[in-house]
Enzyme design. Structure first.
Site, PDB file in Angstrom:
ATOM      1  N   THR A 232       3.034   0.107   9.582  1.00  0.00           N
ATOM      2  CA  THR A 232       3.519  -1.175  10.088  1.00  0.00           C
ATOM      3  C   THR A 232       4.096  -1.000  11.476  1.00  0.00           C
ATOM      4  O   THR A 232       4.519   0.095  11.860  1.00  0.00           O
ATOM      5  CB  THR A 232       4.650  -1.750   9.215  1.00  0.00           C
ATOM      6  N   ASP A 233       4.114  -2.081  12.231  1.00  0.00           N
ATOM      7  CA  ASP A 233       5.026  -2.123  13.361  1.00  0.00           C
ATOM      8  C   ASP A 233       6.429  -2.125  12.760  1.00  0.00           C
ATOM      9  O   ASP A 233       6.614  -2.406  11.568  1.00  0.00           O
ATOM     10  CB  ASP A 233       4.782  -3.381  14.205  1.00  0.00           C
TER      11      ASP A 233
END
Length: 803
Positions: A232-233
């Site tokens: 994920t970011d």
């Protein structure tokens, strides 16, 4: 035994809890290990144009200090080099710096498409064209990974704005998705096999990227053959169990064990297959093993050599847009008034998570002085509003010089991660300075330092215009090399500079509503729109002048191979960017007039000729068909255009492509007859092929954890929560610059409520957002109970932070 085989063996020895633990980070920058199996924690750090390793306090905003590293030119600059070999060379250097700092993965490059010049993070991205972005991004990846260091291709996908980036739903038709917004990722994945890929915050057609099985598995893994891990970011995780099911392997940063426990519970209750957890844990394990095998304790990179490379890259990325009367290069010994604070304190990088602590900074003034020019200096501006005294001093300096050299552009607070630009213009302090100096001295040259296109109506009053973009720590030195004639400018624009913001194809649909942004222009992004709609522009895609001249000739076709000759007809050595475009005038579907199919940078001595050959595979001609559920190759006679920009075509030829004879799909929508950027809702709905979601919140619509602080700001409880958060943020930011403050404030208000716990550094419980939502939505009793729990949680967090 390779790492993949070993990873499978290790996963087979893990408990369910251990496998789940690998699916989230240890802390802000490290992945977890499993000591008993010999897996040690490894570190990932921000990029993408240099190493941002934080040795102390951690954040992803560029607030806290990082170790010194070479700040190479940002992607907005290196894209203009059109030089894949240069990007690979930069990648190798970045990999070496990661080896010294024991970093396993550097987070970058970003290959998101420049949909609008107002996107605050455009400086991190390469181009409006997916072929150029994908090829250059892939080249950087290859260079880094040659050194045994991983990369993280980002932000996947359709993250083309900063406004409400953490919650916005990007509504994109299938052709635009596949042909424009996914294509750069596809090219980079297939070309260079990045170790990791980072998903974006936003939704795509109603589904968060972190939960999107179509995006992460069907397209990425099944379609493109990606074998690395997906992370994920920071803070982009929506539903952790759904994420594992979708193909999301690693949640960053680590936020305790809550989400790991959800994965374990889902396997035990049968809602999640353990094999899906095995796959995620296996990919994380494989990446850790790769990193461990490549470690070089005690390794040291050559900082001087890396600075020299940064300088070379900065010079080769400069774009000369105007050069009347051959005023550049500067004549030896010329009396030059250097004007503008950027000449001594350059703006060389953007704000946010990519902000590098450079090993050194080179200014243009000092370097021009070394070249022996007779220099004077005037500051010209301070801040955003014009300073009349400084402007008068600049006018005086300009009148006394042969040439006035003005350094201007966009300051940090104008463009940054976290917010989009509000204006297409430069600050008034810069524009008024240029106007005044140009009146005082007709031989005025302007050098622009910025991360994206700006309005340049004032350019008609100056003799020359050089754009260095954000050229890294050697930005000033590289620009000086071009100004002095040591380097012949070879940069070409990787984005169109329109005459006015209103001309941009996304103008009426950027940044969208509170819930959605509609990509109504479809495939007509950047030059694909301007060229097809016959729209005049300030400076076209691919454009750039040189100190020499080039001639094209001898075009030939041999099957799908196009060859032609480029000759340097001038008196100095230089580089030309030969651009090959394709088009199908009689297409049965709507298409741009032409699109970039290949490019080649050619270095030539005076009088030298070289034959350029490019092979155009079927991917140069295909389009995506929603009805067919895949790519189609339309049969026909395609026109091949060869030129030095999209608007400067030197040669043409034809090539017959065998494919499908498509039925005429009708001409009922605006996309078949572009005239302007008014794309009606009914036309967009037709090509979107499904009901358009509402762009705004409905009356009385219940709040969810994916709503933002901005969404609840008018509620009584929301006002109190926001006041507390802003007060704490103000204390944390202290005396930070305007760019950091503006970014932090924008990100706070547009952060989903589920992100509050992450922002608190674990001080608040992970269910804090749900308690808040229950209070906002509930009846009087539940509001009272939940408000008490919220107060207790906030009080506990405050005590924890003070301790």
């Amino acid at each position: 035994m390779n790492e993949r085989t070993r990873a499978k063996e290790l996963v087979a020895l893990m408990t369910l809890e251990e496998k789940a633990s690998l699916c989230s980070g240890l802390n802000f920058w490290q992945l977890k290990g499993i000591e008993r199996l010999g897996l040690k924690p490894v570190m990932v750090t921000d990029g993408p144009h240099g190493l941002r390793k934080q040795a102390g306090e951690s954040d992803h905003l560029g607030i806290n200090k990082s170790v010194p590293a070479t700040c190479f030119p940002a992607a907005c600059a290196t894209a203009c080099s059109f030089d894949a070999e240069l990007l690979t060379e930069i990648g190798r250097a970045m990999g070496e710096e990661c080896l010294q700092e024991d970093v396993a993965v550097i987070l970058g490059p970003g290959v998101n498409i420049k949909r609008s010049p107002l996107c605050g993070r455009n400086f991190e991205y390469f181009s409006e064209d997916p072929l150029l972005a994908g090829e250059l991004g892939g080249a950087l990846i290859s260079g880094v990974q040659e050194k045994g260091v991983g990369t993280s291709l980002k932000h996947y996908a359709s993250n083309n704005q900063e406004t409400r980036r953490m919650s916005i739903n990007a509504v994109v038709d299938d052709r635009a998705l596949y042909e424009i917004y996914l294509k750069a990722f596809e090219i980079a994945v297939k070309k260079s096999s990045p170790w990791t890929l980072m998903c974006s915050y936003n939704k795509i057609n109603g589904v968060y990227s972190s939960d999107n099985k179509w995006l992460l598995t069907e397209v990425l893994r099944d379609g493109w053959g990606f074998e690395g891990l997906v992370m994920t970011d920071w803070g982009a995780m929506n539903d952790r169990v759904e994420g594992v099911r979708a193909g999301l392997d690693l949640e960053m940063p680590g936020l305790g064990r809550a989400n790991d426990e959800k994965i374990v519970a889902a396997v035990k209750n049968g809602s999640l297959k353990e094999s899906e957890v095995d796959a995620a844990a296996g990919r994380v394990t494989e990446m850790i093993l790769k990193s461990q095998a490549a470690r070089k304790p005690g390794y040291r990179y050559n900082a001087e050599a890396h600075h020299a490379l940064a300088r070379k890259a900065a010079a080769e990325s400069c774009v000369l847009l105007k050069n009347e009367d051959g005023i550049l290069p500067l004549k030896p010994g010329a009396k030059v008034a250097v004007i503008g604070g950027f000449a001594r304190s350059p703006r060389y990088q953007g704000a946010g998570s990519s902000k590098i602590n450079p090993t050194r900074i080179g200014g243009a003034y000092d370097e021009l002085e070394k070249y022996g020019f007779d220099l004077s200096y005037a500051e010209g501006y301070k801040g955003l509003e014009p300073d009349l005294d400084l402007i008068k001093q600049a006018e005086t300096a300009a009148k006394d010089a042969d040439i006035a050299l003005v350094f201007a552009g966009l300051p940090d607070e104008y463009e940054s991660e976290g917010f989009d630009r509000r204006s297409f213009e430069m600050p008034q302090s810069h524009m008024q300075l240029i106007g005044a100096v140009a009146k005082a001295n007709p031989n005025t040259v302007v050098v622009l330092q910025l991360g994206s296109a700006v309005a340049t109506g004032w350019a008609e009053n100056v003799k020359a215009l050089l754009v260095s973009y954000l050229g890294g720590q050697a930005s000033g030195e590289g620009a000086a090399d071009v100004l002095a004639g040591k380097v012949c400018p070879g940069g070409r624009l990787a984005e169109t500079w329109p005459l006015a913001l209103e001309d941009n194809p996304s103008f009426r649909n950027f940044p969208g509503g509170r819930k959605t942004v509609e990509y109504r222009e479809s495939v007509f992004v950047g030059y694909r729109y301007y060229d097809t709609a016959k729209k005049a522009v300030a400076w076209p895609f691919g454009f750039g002048l040189s100190y020499t001249s080039f001639a094209y000739g001898g075009i030939k076709t041999d099957g799908n191979i196009i060859s032609f000759t480029v000759t340097n007809t001038g008196s100095v050595a230089g580089a030309e960017v030969a651009q090959v475009y394709a088009g199908l005038p009689d297409s049965k579907i709507f298409r741009p007039k032409k699109w970039l199919a290949a490019f080649k940078k050619v270095f030539l001595e005076p009088g030298e000729s070289k034959v350029v050959k490019v092979r155009l595979g079927k991917e140069a001609f295909e389009h995506y068909s929603r009805s067919a559920g895949g790519w189609q190759l339309e049969a026909g006679t395609y026109t091949i255009y060869v030129g030095s920009s999209v608007r400067d075509i030197k040669l043409k030829t034809k090539i017959t492509v065998e494919g499908e004879d498509l039925p005429d799909s009708g001409r009922g929508t605006i996309y078949y007859n572009l005239k302007d950027n008014a794309f009606p809702e009914k036309d967009f709905a037709e090509i979107y092929g499904r009901p358009l979601p509402p762009p705004e919140r409905g009356p009385g619509e219940a709040f969810t954890v994916n709503d933002t602080l901005d969404d609840i700001k008018d509620t009584a409880l929301g006002k109190k929560i926001i006041a507390v958060i802003q007060s704490e943020a103000k204390k944390m930011l202290g005396g930070m610059g305007d760019d950091i403050t503006a970014m932090a404030n924008a990100m706070l208000m547009e952060m989903p409520l589920r992100g509050i716990s992450m922002m608190s550094g674990g001080a608040l419980p992970q269910d804090f957002a749900q308690l808040l939502v229950n209070s906002l939505n509930g009846n009087i009793f539940s509001r009272t109970v939940n408000t008490i729990r919220l107060v207790l949680a906030a009080s506990k967090a405050n005590k924890k932070q003070k301790a």
